[in-house]
Design an enzyme around this catalytic site. Structure first.
Site, short mmCIF file in Angstrom:
data_model
loop_
_atom_site.label_atom_id
_atom_site.label_comp_id
_atom_site.label_asym_id
_atom_site.label_seq_id
_atom_site.Cartn_x
_atom_site.Cartn_y
_atom_site.Cartn_z
N ALA A 171 -5.05 1.52 4.36
CA ALA A 171 -4.02 2.57 4.40
C ALA A 171 -2.93 2.18 3.42
O ALA A 171 -2.80 1.01 3.03
CB ALA A 171 -3.45 2.72 5.80
N ASP A 172 -2.15 3.18 3.02
CA ASP A 172 -1.02 2.92 2.12
C ASP A 172 0.25 2.65 2.91
O ASP A 172 1.11 1.90 2.48
CB ASP A 172 -0.83 4.11 1.18
N SER A 204 -8.93 -1.46 -2.11
CA SER A 204 -9.17 -2.89 -2.36
C SER A 204 -9.37 -3.68 -1.07
O SER A 204 -10.12 -4.67 -1.07
CB SER A 204 -8.02 -3.47 -3.18
N LYS A 208 -2.62 7.86 3.77
CA LYS A 208 -3.75 7.37 3.00
C LYS A 208 -3.92 8.24 1.76
O LYS A 208 -3.27 9.25 1.62
CB LYS A 208 -5.03 7.40 3.86
N GLY A 209 -4.82 7.80 0.87
CA GLY A 209 -5.08 8.62 -0.31
C GLY A 209 -4.58 8.04 -1.60
O GLY A 209 -4.65 8.68 -2.65
N GLU A 211 -12.43 10.23 3.71
CA GLU A 211 -12.01 9.25 4.71
C GLU A 211 -11.68 9.92 6.04
O GLU A 211 -12.01 9.41 7.12
CB GLU A 211 -10.79 8.47 4.21
C1 5RP Z 1 -7.85 5.45 -0.49
C2 5RP Z 1 -7.05 4.88 0.63
C3 5RP Z 1 -6.94 3.42 0.71
O1 5RP Z 1 -7.39 3.00 1.95
C4 5RP Z 1 -5.50 3.04 0.51
O2 5RP Z 1 -5.08 3.52 -0.74
C5 5RP Z 1 -5.29 1.52 0.60
O3 5RP Z 1 -5.84 0.88 -0.50
P1 5RP Z 1 -5.64 -0.67 -0.76
O4 5RP Z 1 -6.40 -1.39 0.32
O5 5RP Z 1 -6.22 -0.91 -2.13
O6 5RP Z 1 -4.16 -0.96 -0.70
O7 5RP Z 1 -6.50 5.58 1.45
O8 5RP Z 1 -7.80 6.85 -0.49
#
Ligand code: 5RP
Length: 226
Positions: free
Chosen positions: A85-86, A30, A96-97, A105
């Site tokens: 990133a998470d 997002s 990530k992921g 990525e």
């Molecule tokens: C997808 C990712 C995204 O970058 C991660 O999940 C962050 O997403 P968001 O910006 O929606 O919090 O690694 O594989």
């Protein structure tokens, strides 16, 4: 809404880091999605960017935004990649992921001269794995056996959505491995990647050059020291 404002602020700050023209890696999720829309605006204003998308989702977003895209086969010489990133630790290592896109990525990250991560401050933690398990992309062939081996590292849970296994853009399954908090993310990454059937992990160790963190008090830039 606050979170969305922070994501938008981080994305906008990243656009100021882009070269005048050139190849840009387009992240997934997002936050990256807001960045892609911003890049689309810059292209319409005449900036000569070409993109490399990290997922089918970001490909669609980029096409909609009017960003010309390079062929999937590569090789690419990417000036800057901007991705979300998470989880981000104090050394700027990442999990990530969350969107199951971490393999593409990581390939795009590897092909990029500079990697910028955009997050809201809820993603920061002292040690990776405090907030999230480690997403691991696993080949469908023999995946139940692969999952047993993953369990030696941490409880491995196949990711499901609406009662069905989540499949990646490449058609593989995702296991979320609960192994945190991690003292040595590089060692955990190696242990996971040693297992046949593991395609890629969501641990990004020393892969971020700059992390842009947005929150209630504004925006901060964390620069990798190594
Ligand atoms: C997808 C990712 C995204 O970058 C991660 O999940 C962050 O997403 P968001 O910006 O929606 O919090 O690694 O594989």
């Amino acid at each position: 809404v606050k979170d969305d404002e922070a994501k938008a602020l981080a994305a906008r700050t990243a656009t100021a880091e882009l070269p005048a023209s050139g190849v840009i890696g387009l992240g997934s999720g997002s936050t990256a999605r807001i960045f892609i829309a911003d890049v689309g605006t810059m292209v319409r204003q005449g900036r000569a960017f070409q993109g490399v998308p990290t997922s089918e989702g970001s490909r669609k977003d980029a096409e909609r935004a009017g960003i010309p895209l390079l062929d999937d086969s590569g090789p690419w010489d990417i000036a800057v990649t901007v991705d979300g990133a998470d989880e981000v630790d104090a050394r700027l290592n990442l999990i990530k992921g969350g969107g199951a896109a971490h393999t593409r990525e990581k390939i795009v990250n590897q092909s990029s001269r500079r990697n910028i991560i955009i997050v809201d401050e809820s993603k920061l933690s002292d040690r990776l794995g405090e907030k999230w398990p480690i997403p691991v992309e696993v080949l469908l062939f023999g995946h139940l056996g692969t999952a047993r081996l993953l369990s030696d590292v941490g409880r491995a849970v196949r990711r499901m959505r609406d009662g069905r296994p989540v499949l990646t853009d490449t058609g593989n399954v995702i296991y979320d491995v609960h192994a945190g908090p991690l003292d040595d993310p590089a060692a955990t990454d190696r242990a996971l990647r040693d297992i046949p059937g593991v395609v890629e992990t969501g641990l990004f160790v020393r892969r971020a050059d700059l992390v842009i963190v947005a929150g209630a008090s504004g925006v901060r830039k964390l620069i990798a020291t190594q």
